[in-house]
Scaffold this active site. Sequence first.
Site, short mmCIF file in Angstrom:
data_model
loop_
_atom_site.label_atom_id
_atom_site.label_comp_id
_atom_site.label_asym_id
_atom_site.label_seq_id
_atom_site.Cartn_x
_atom_site.Cartn_y
_atom_site.Cartn_z
N HIS A 1 0.78 -1.25 -0.02
CA HIS A 1 0.16 -0.07 -0.15
C HIS A 1 1.03 1.29 -0.01
CE1 HIS A 1 -4.06 -1.88 0.21
NE2 HIS A 1 -3.20 -2.91 0.87
N GLY B 1 -8.10 -13.25 -6.16
CA GLY B 1 -8.34 -12.67 -4.82
C GLY B 1 -7.53 -13.30 -4.04
N ALA B 2 -6.31 -13.95 -4.44
CA ALA B 2 -5.34 -14.57 -3.63
C ALA B 2 -4.06 -13.78 -3.46
CB ALA B 2 -4.89 -15.85 -4.49
N SER C 1 -5.36 -10.02 -11.90
CA SER C 1 -5.72 -8.90 -12.95
C SER C 1 -4.80 -8.13 -13.55
CB SER C 1 -6.98 -8.03 -12.13
OG SER C 1 -6.24 -7.38 -11.00
N GLU D 1 -7.54 -1.05 -15.16
CA GLU D 1 -8.25 -1.40 -13.84
C GLU D 1 -9.08 -0.20 -13.40
OE1 GLU D 1 -7.11 -3.97 -11.10
OE2 GLU D 1 -5.45 -4.99 -12.42
N ASP E 1 1.65 -3.83 -9.30
CA ASP E 1 1.58 -5.22 -10.04
C ASP E 1 1.83 -5.16 -11.53
OD1 ASP E 1 0.58 -5.33 -7.49
OD2 ASP E 1 -1.48 -5.58 -8.11
C1 GLA Z 1 -2.87 -4.31 -4.93
C2 GLA Z 1 -2.93 -3.00 -5.90
C3 GLA Z 1 -1.47 -2.71 -5.83
C4 GLA Z 1 -0.96 -2.53 -4.44
C5 GLA Z 1 -1.29 -3.72 -3.47
C6 GLA Z 1 -0.99 -3.25 -2.13
O1 GLA Z 1 -2.23 -5.55 -5.32
O2 GLA Z 1 -3.13 -3.52 -7.11
O3 GLA Z 1 -1.42 -1.47 -6.60
O4 GLA Z 1 -1.46 -1.02 -3.98
O5 GLA Z 1 -2.46 -4.07 -3.40
O6 GLA Z 1 0.35 -3.08 -1.83
#
Ligand code: GLA
Length: 362
Positions: free
Chosen positions: A37, A124-125, A130, A162, A174
């Site tokens: 985050h 969701g894991a 995505s 997204e 990601d």
């Molecule tokens: C998800 C979001 C990322 C990041 C993480 C938490 O994976 O897609 O951009 O914020 O949560 O680190």
Amino acid sequence: MSAQLMAAAAARFADWRGAAPAGTVFAPGRVNLIGEHVDYNDGLVLPMPIAAGTAIAWAPRSDGRVHVLAADFGETDEFALAAPDRPATPAWPSYVRGMAASLIAVLPGLAGADIVITGNLPQGAGVSSSASLCVAVGRALLAASDAALPAVQLAQAAQRAEHDYAGVACGIMDQMAVAAGLPGHAMLLDCRSLTFSQHPLPPDWRVMLIDSGIRRGLVDGEYNLRRAQCEAAAKAIGVSTLRDAVSAQLAAVTQNSAEYRRAAHVVAEIARVQAAAAALDRGDLPAMAAILRAGHASLRDLFDVSLPAIDRLVDQVDAQLGSAGAARLTGAGFGGSIVAVMPRGHETQLADTICQPMVTLW
Ligand code: GLA
């Protein structure tokens, strides 16, 4: 693993279209070692790509349309590449259409394609199914038009997909890890400048992914709320993003408010990423373990994205590893997976005591 998945996509394509595809592409999932985050706060992160991912078999079309078979669901979609409508309910077509729309905005000349998608990332894991889907779709559509895009632009297009089509105000970690990660390397990424360096994992370390079995439900609202709280804290401090804040400035945010606790996490987490990259470079596993433990505590106590069952799993792994290694929640939270780092050889004992599914990443 990617070769097998691409072969499976090609076989499904041949069944569907009665002819072999023109080519196949792959995009991995990712696990984040530390830096949670902080990407949408312009911070630093340390993710690594994993072997599982998304494969797509493709062939060009000359009518400007995209025909899609999501082989794992037995579902299809079809749309005009020039103007993909946004599906009313977010589901897999949102990502495919969103990626097509993002790409066409940058490369208006793209032609259509037939694509068959298959993957082996649980949804969701916490392993970025995505982002993997979006980057794979991007690679397939580019390949079908004999076009190319630098990895950073591909990642940015996937992030826009997204935001605009799935309604998640995600950061860029990601997509960057999926588009530019190197197997066996942690990627130290500066989410503000999008510059990165690749750090080989020490040969005597093991990195394990342990699935809690708890799937993230409808929590996109919680994610977007965390982002808004961080932005509110940055505003109270008077910085453009929390990347520019130091702990002494936290006093400007109402003590113990949600905004305060989110900001306290972010400021300390960015420092942890720097320390973790240094520990990785020196092969200092005890230092890395201490950082991971502090990172999990902060997600649990300050950022409020863990769950009691996840905390118990992390505690169980930590107890098993002692000071030799540690585990933490990885990804957005509210379920998903934990990542554990330990000396090579410890994984067998761990597998004997932990009942959840485990994958060796390194
Ligand atoms: C998800 C979001 C990322 C990041 C993480 C938490 O994976 O897609 O951009 O914020 O949560 O680190």
